[in-house]
Scaffold this active site. Structure first.
Site, PDB file in Angstrom:
ATOM      1  N   SER A   1     -30.087 -71.438 -19.238  1.00 41.90           N
ATOM      2  CA  SER A   1     -31.550 -71.932 -19.782  1.00 41.90           C
ATOM      3  C   SER A   1     -31.689 -73.152 -18.731  1.00 41.90           C
ATOM      4  O   SER A   1     -30.986 -73.913 -18.819  1.00 41.90           O
ATOM      5  CB  SER A   1     -31.727 -72.236 -20.900  1.00 41.90           C
ATOM      6  OG  SER A   1     -32.737 -72.723 -21.241  1.00 41.90           O
TER       7      SER A   1
ATOM      8  N   TYR B   1     -29.539 -76.738 -28.912  1.00 35.44           N
ATOM      9  CA  TYR B   1     -29.439 -75.611 -28.071  1.00 35.44           C
ATOM     10  C   TYR B   1     -29.505 -76.004 -26.731  1.00 35.44           C
ATOM     11  O   TYR B   1     -28.386 -75.497 -25.953  1.00 35.44           O
ATOM     12  CB  TYR B   1     -31.195 -74.776 -28.158  1.00 35.44           C
ATOM     13  CG  TYR B   1     -31.330 -73.823 -27.264  1.00 35.44           C
ATOM     14  CD1 TYR B   1     -30.577 -72.554 -27.359  1.00 35.44           C
ATOM     15  CD2 TYR B   1     -31.919 -74.153 -26.332  1.00 35.44           C
ATOM     16  CE1 TYR B   1     -30.623 -71.511 -26.492  1.00 35.44           C
ATOM     17  CE2 TYR B   1     -32.214 -73.106 -25.063  1.00 35.44           C
ATOM     18  CZ  TYR B   1     -31.502 -71.796 -25.412  1.00 35.44           C
ATOM     19  OH  TYR B   1     -31.671 -70.875 -24.315  1.00 35.44           O
TER      20      TYR B   1
HETATM   21  P1  NAD Z   1     -33.410 -62.350 -28.504  1.00 29.38           P
HETATM   22  O1  NAD Z   1     -33.313 -62.915 -29.592  1.00 29.38           O
HETATM   23  O2  NAD Z   1     -34.365 -61.224 -28.060  1.00 29.38           O
HETATM   24  O3  NAD Z   1     -31.906 -61.432 -28.105  1.00 29.38           O
HETATM   25  C1  NAD Z   1     -30.696 -62.077 -28.570  1.00 29.38           C
HETATM   26  C2  NAD Z   1     -29.655 -61.125 -28.798  1.00 29.38           C
HETATM   27  O4  NAD Z   1     -28.512 -61.924 -29.014  1.00 29.38           O
HETATM   28  C3  NAD Z   1     -29.892 -59.956 -29.707  1.00 29.38           C
HETATM   29  O5  NAD Z   1     -29.218 -58.887 -29.279  1.00 29.38           O
HETATM   30  C4  NAD Z   1     -29.140 -60.506 -30.920  1.00 29.38           C
HETATM   31  O6  NAD Z   1     -28.701 -59.579 -32.074  1.00 29.38           O
HETATM   32  C5  NAD Z   1     -27.650 -61.047 -30.128  1.00 29.38           C
HETATM   33  N1  NAD Z   1     -27.192 -62.282 -30.996  1.00 29.38           N
HETATM   34  C6  NAD Z   1     -27.421 -63.119 -31.701  1.00 29.38           C
HETATM   35  N2  NAD Z   1     -26.670 -63.766 -32.442  1.00 29.38           N
HETATM   36  C7  NAD Z   1     -25.352 -62.946 -32.144  1.00 29.38           C
HETATM   37  C8  NAD Z   1     -24.109 -62.963 -32.457  1.00 29.38           C
HETATM   38  N3  NAD Z   1     -23.614 -63.852 -33.248  1.00 29.38           N
HETATM   39  N4  NAD Z   1     -23.321 -62.105 -32.076  1.00 29.38           N
HETATM   40  C9  NAD Z   1     -23.572 -61.249 -31.231  1.00 29.38           C
HETATM   41  N5  NAD Z   1     -24.944 -60.769 -30.871  1.00 29.38           N
HETATM   42  C10 NAD Z   1     -25.739 -61.795 -31.331  1.00 29.38           C
HETATM   43  O7  NAD Z   1     -33.249 -63.419 -27.254  1.00 29.38           O
HETATM   44  P2  NAD Z   1     -33.350 -63.401 -25.630  1.00 29.38           P
HETATM   45  O8  NAD Z   1     -34.671 -64.169 -25.397  1.00 29.38           O
HETATM   46  O9  NAD Z   1     -33.088 -62.116 -25.062  1.00 29.38           O
HETATM   47  O10 NAD Z   1     -32.179 -64.238 -25.347  1.00 29.38           O
HETATM   48  C11 NAD Z   1     -30.994 -63.982 -24.429  1.00 29.38           C
HETATM   49  C12 NAD Z   1     -30.412 -64.968 -23.965  1.00 29.38           C
HETATM   50  O11 NAD Z   1     -31.189 -65.645 -23.150  1.00 29.38           O
HETATM   51  C13 NAD Z   1     -29.944 -66.116 -24.867  1.00 29.38           C
HETATM   52  O12 NAD Z   1     -28.767 -66.631 -24.654  1.00 29.38           O
HETATM   53  C14 NAD Z   1     -31.054 -67.341 -24.855  1.00 29.38           C
HETATM   54  O13 NAD Z   1     -30.489 -68.572 -24.971  1.00 29.38           O
HETATM   55  C15 NAD Z   1     -31.378 -66.993 -23.129  1.00 29.38           C
HETATM   56  N6  NAD Z   1     -32.489 -67.570 -22.888  1.00 29.38           N
HETATM   57  C16 NAD Z   1     -33.826 -67.028 -23.297  1.00 29.38           C
HETATM   58  C17 NAD Z   1     -34.912 -67.527 -22.901  1.00 29.38           C
HETATM   59  C18 NAD Z   1     -36.205 -67.027 -23.356  1.00 29.38           C
HETATM   60  O14 NAD Z   1     -37.320 -67.435 -22.935  1.00 29.38           O
HETATM   61  N7  NAD Z   1     -36.276 -65.761 -24.232  1.00 29.38           N
HETATM   62  C19 NAD Z   1     -35.056 -68.603 -22.306  1.00 29.38           C
HETATM   63  C20 NAD Z   1     -33.801 -69.254 -21.506  1.00 29.38           C
HETATM   64  C21 NAD Z   1     -32.702 -68.773 -21.912  1.00 29.38           C
END
Ligand code: NAD
Length: 257
Positions: free
Chosen positions: A145, A158
């Site tokens: 991120s 985070y």
């Molecule tokens: P989301 O919440 O839509 O999806 C997250 C996924 O991780 C889900 O499938 C959830 O079930 C799974 N998960 C959470 N805890 C878990 C655990 N303990 N064991 C197994 N699975 C688990 O989120 P997203 O936005 O798709 O995020 C995905 C990644 O991208 C994350 O690492 C997040 O930090 C990163 N990210 C997201 C953004 C954004 O703007 N959405 C920005 C930067 C980084």
């Protein structure tokens, strides 16, 4: 016919039941990979597997596991190896991003964020590396991120967890290259995933408003999509990037430049 970019590759994706992970899982399957879909929600995980089998005709398997414990990470990698014989790729995508500044982060919140975002990524990498050492090497992609470098004031723990993931990335790249194991990080910008939409709705911010904020905040003029992130991930998992390791690929529309 042109060869698919991930043909014959077995790829494990954590947190692939929704959001960015799901987008990555679908594109990996479209590119010919066998996909191991991890997540906590069985209904959503089984739906992703069915989508892959029906739409792309490749093999897929759902492994329900909460990767915040070492045992679950071991079980995830082990189930993949037992069913498919080896793994060629791991995408450390599972992550949680609850708000909390330096001033108001509780110990419990800190521990829960670190347990998923870095402990999970560390132990999944550990078991994946051991499996890859026994096979022909492999590629690990860390879903990072823009917050990993300094971070939003309201995302203190985070940001620190993603900073640790950045170190994990360089550590693996530096020390396992001789085993033909690569690790690369993607700097995700801002994606309206299910998780991000839900978090904003809980703060009283609608999806429409979230997208509007994205349009004005992100230099490229829009939020990123799971597909934007998946294009880069497929490249880093594929043999096209066989000489690429330890890098940081910014897929963030220019945030932070
Ligand atoms: P989301 O919440 O839509 O999806 C997250 C996924 O991780 C889900 O499938 C959830 O079930 C799974 N998960 C959470 N805890 C878990 C655990 N303990 N064991 C197994 N699975 C688990 O989120 P997203 O936005 O798709 O995020 C995905 C990644 O991208 C994350 O690492 C997040 O930090 C990163 N990210 C997201 C953004 C954004 O703007 N959405 C920005 C930067 C980084």
């Amino acid at each position: 016919m042109m060869r698919k970019r991930l043909e014959n590759k077995v790829v494990v994706i954590t947190g692939a039941t929704q959001g960015i992970g799901k987008g990555i899982a679908l594109m990996c399957a479209e590119e010919g990979a066998t996909v191991i879909v991890n997540g906590k929600n069985e209904t959503d995980g089984v739906a992703v597997v069915r989508h892959i089998e029906e739409q792309y005709g490749t093999e897929a398997m759902f492994v329900q596991a909460d990767i915040s414990s070492e045992a679950a990470c071991a079980q995830l990698i082990d189930s993949a190896v037992r069913r498919f014989g080896r793994i060629d790729g791991l995408v450390n995508n599972a992550g949680i991003f609850p708000r909390g500044s330096m001033i108001n982060t509780t110990e419990a919140l800190f521990d829960s964020i670190f347990a998923v975002n870095i402990k999970g990524a560390f132990f999944c990498s550990m078991y994946a590396i051991q499996a890859m050492q026994k096979a022909e090497g492999g590629s690990i992609v860390q879903i990072g991120s823009t917050n990993g470098y300094k971070g939003n004031k309201e995302l203190a723990a985070y940001s620190c967890s993603k900073g640790a993931m950045l170190t994990l990335n360089r550590h693996i790249a530096a020390h396992y290259g001789r085993d033909r194991i690569r690790s690369n990080w993607i700097t995700v910008g801002w994606v309206a995933s299910e998780g991000e939409i839900e978090l904003h709705e809980n703060l009283g911010i609608s999806e429409d408003e979230l997208r509007k904020r994205g349009e004005s905040y992100v230099p490229s003029g829009r939020l990123q999509t799971p597909e934007d992130i998946a294009y880069g991930t497929v490249y880093l998992l594929s043999d096209e990037s066989s000489q690429v390791t330890g890098t940081e690929l910014h897929i963030n529309g220019g945030i932070g430049l």
